[in-house]
Structures are given as structure tokens and as C-alpha cells.
Scaffold this active site. Sequence first.
Site, mmCIF file in Angstrom:
data_model
loop_
_atom_site.group_PDB
_atom_site.id
_atom_site.type_symbol
_atom_site.label_atom_id
_atom_site.label_comp_id
_atom_site.label_asym_id
_atom_site.label_seq_id
_atom_site.Cartn_x
_atom_site.Cartn_y
_atom_site.Cartn_z
ATOM 1 N N SER A 49 0.802 -1.278 -0.014
ATOM 2 C CA SER A 49 -0.037 -0.032 -0.048
ATOM 3 C C SER A 49 0.908 1.351 0.044
ATOM 4 C CB SER A 49 -0.862 0.011 0.945
ATOM 5 O OG SER A 49 -1.630 -1.104 1.290
ATOM 6 N N ARG B 17 8.108 6.121 -3.624
ATOM 7 C CA ARG B 17 8.455 7.018 -2.408
ATOM 8 C C ARG B 17 7.546 6.125 -1.396
ATOM 9 N NH1 ARG B 17 5.206 9.623 -5.816
ATOM 10 N NH2 ARG B 17 2.980 9.749 -5.206
ATOM 11 N N ASP C 264 -3.485 -1.379 -2.274
ATOM 12 C CA ASP C 264 -4.660 -1.718 -1.307
ATOM 13 C C ASP C 264 -5.860 -1.517 -2.223
ATOM 14 O OD1 ASP C 264 -3.953 0.770 -0.670
ATOM 15 O OD2 ASP C 264 -4.403 0.443 1.236
#
Length: 494
Positions: free
Chosen positions: A150, A165, A203
Site C-alpha cells: 500500500s 516513495r 490496496d
Amino acid sequence: MSILSDSEEALLARARAIGAEFVCEPESVAKGVREYLRLMDKGLSEPGQAMTMIPTYVTAVPNGTEKGVYLAVDLGGTNFRVCSIDLHGDSKFTLTQAKTPIPKELMTGNSKDLFSFLAKQVAYFIEKHHSQTIDAATPTNFLKLGFTFSFPVDQVALNKGHLLRWTKGFDIPDAVGKDVCELLQKEIDALGLPVRVVALVNDTVGTLMARSYASPGKSGTLLGAIFGTGTNGAYVEKLSRIPKLKKMSEESGTKFDHSSGVMVINTEWGAFDNAMKVLPDTPYDRALDKNSVNPGMQMFEKRVSGMFLGEILRNAIVALMDHGLFKSAHGTSIDENGPLFTAWSIDTSALSTIQADYTSEYTLTKQLLEQQLGVSAATTGDAMAIKTLVYGIGKRSARLSAIPIAATALATGAYENYKKAKADAVPGQEVEKIDIGVDGSVVEYYPGFERYLREALRDIQPLVPGAAGLEDAIRIGIAKDGSGVGAALIALVA
Ligand code: BGC
């Protein structure tokens, strides 16, 4: 006659003034929608934008007839989950799962420690629930695993993606740029497990797939959204609206099936308006951002999602302490080394508890202050003042959440299609609504979240072109455990 003393009245007035700083007017939401529509197009056209609009190479959503047993793991913001899913093929499934909190030190350490911890949890799980599979392991007999990760990833194939990132307080520099499937597979192999990572899934994409599998309607779900520790959404976009895709897929050499004419896009809307053109800003937001591991990034997420609401509240409480909060003559005391003076120490669940406190003496809030926040003998006036802050912060989060939902329904033409279907329907015929699957602690547990979100959708109807009647066209449903089931559904395709 008021039952509050003068000093308590003054405190409450101050709390209301701070609460008013969080008010998000209809025009402010509408401005957000217009800016979101602009950044959406920009992200679909040009690679490297903050709101990244990541092509996922998932080109179809399930319809409920899929079958099989799959393994899925889910590295979210707070927990790591391992599950196996048995899809029955009739929109139903059985799920076995284990959940472990991610140790804080692993969130900011090195990638090897994190991924070997994850692989070990997979090992415990299959030993407990799938020991026959291990016994029967041969080079061709292995469990297919869908990896829900996620965080923003530049996805180059269904089971390959480089971390762009970190977000949600994670900061493991050596992992940035690496293929996270490979990092996990390496540690799984080191333990000799008969498991192949076959799909990498955000997710939100998992939530979209899971909701589409289980949703009541015949047509697929448009959008899967998370309002939890972090926030983000993934939706079904027409290939013709993704100008950057051709170049990107040529560069990475990724082939995909064009036949459906659509692809799921992971928006990474947590980074919506990092430039702060339209998002509301208060001193409490600014203090949070300054103290975060990623100042200037994830500015939408920092106003909406669970990891941040507690810290905004803490900053507002600290400000209110200069105006009489916890200063009654009744012996209220504050632990000076306690949570109120420690950044990131208030959990969003605290806001949910306070928001839901309708006791006449604010007993639940006082208890929470005592047990979780190190404040003993707070007065009813203190508790009322804190609830005023909570109300402002929570409602703003819900109203801002309407922005990407409205914009997605408008930009994709989903709402236009709905209106056409409605106009063509014979009297009494039901027209299927635009389906949206949601998951996450904030949308699930924050009292009134959907109600406030819907209020904001109604507010913008006269202010955004084409939005009249929009709120009524949207059906929002919880996609419980969406990310696990969704990863299994994608592993199935792989
Ligand atoms: C991440 C997204 C994720 C969202 C919800 C954000 O911080 O960037 O990739 O979908 O949190 O978990």
C-alpha cells in the site's frame, strides 16, 4: 441559565473559533473538485506527476464467478496481514487470516529487515494453515501469492514494480527504486517456502476488485477507495483517456490485453494538491507537516486519513491549553511527558470515541483523557471543548473525501451514463447506481463519515458543471478485507 462557569464559556468560545478554522465550505469542496479534475488529466498525460495516476495493467474487474485458493499478503500502514482465500465462484469466499502489527523500528530501518520479517510471517501462516501444501511441494506445486503493497509503486508488470516513495511514516531509503516483489520473493526463497509472488497490488486496487466481486449490482465497481491510516483510490479508466500509457508501456516493454478498452489506474490521490492551491490549511496542519518524515508531500492525505487526524487534534489541543484548557480549579493535572506532549501519539480511534460520546457529562471523553492521554480530572467544559475540535477535524476529513469521489464519477463519464440510463428507463425500472467500494478504519469507524461526505457531494451539485443530482447516483459499500481478497483475484488472473 448556563451551567458553565465564565471561564468555561470563554474556553468553549475559543474552541469554537479553532473548530471554525476547520470548516470546509461548499465552494471550497467545489474548488477542490475542479482542481482534482485538472490534476487527474495532467497525471494521465504526463509521467512523474505528484498525483501519479499509475497504470496498473489490470484491464478487467471480476464479476463474482471466479474460483480457486490463493495466498495474499498485505503490507498496509499499521499491520501486516497474511491470508488465504478460497473463492467459491458465487460472489462468496472464505478467508483465513493472521494479522501482526508492524514493529515501529522496521518502518524506518532497512529493507532486508522489513522483508525478512514479512517472509517469516508467511512461513508461520502456511505452517499453521497449509502444512499439506508444504509437504506436497514440488517445483511445479506452489502457492500463488498476491502482494498488496500500500505505497506508491511504478508498476511495470503485474508482478513487478519499483517503489516510488514511502508514505504514512515509513522511511526506508534503500528500498526506494527497488522492485518490491523481488525483495519479498528473495526472503521467501531464503526460507525455502513453496510460494511465488505472482501479483503486486495496491490496496485500493484490491478493494476495487474485491468490491466488484461481491457487489450487489451486475455492472462492475467504478472506484475502490481507502480511508484508513492513509488514503487513496483506484478506478476504471478508458485507455483512450490515458495518453501517457503508450509511451510508458513501450519503454517498459509491458504487454497487456487491450480488448476491454479500460485499465485500472491507481491515482495516489494522497498527493492531491501538494502545491496547496485549494486545500484548507491551519496552523495545526502546518505544525504536523513540519514534523512529518515527508514535509510538503501527501498534503491531501495529511488532512484526511487516520494517521494524521490524531496529530492535528493534538496540535489544536496544545493551542487550546493557552486559553484555559485543563486549567480548572478542580485539580486537573496533565502528564507533562505524556501523549499530549508527544508527537504522533493520539490514535484516530480516540477521535471516533470522542465524536461518539453523547453522555451528558462527557464521561467517555473524560475516561479517554485519563486512560490514554494522561489528563486526570478533566472537567465537562474541557471535554466539551475537545469534542468541538474533534468535530471540526473529522467533518473536514469527510467533506474533503467527497472531492476525488465526485471528480472520478464526472471525469470517467460514469455519471453521464447513469443520467442517460435513467432518461431511457421505463417507469418503475431501477437504474443501477455508480458503485464505490471503500475500506479503512476512518470510513468504517468514524461516526457520521459517510453522512458528512454525502452532504458535501450534495453541496457541490450547483457549483460544479454536470454535477446536479450526483449524490443520489452514488452507492458506497464497505469492501471488508478488500485488499486481501482483491490480491487473490489478481493472483488468479496472473
Ligand atoms: C499510499 C497508497 C495507499 C494509501 C492507503 C497511501 O499513503 O501512498 O499507495 O493506497 O496510503 O493505504
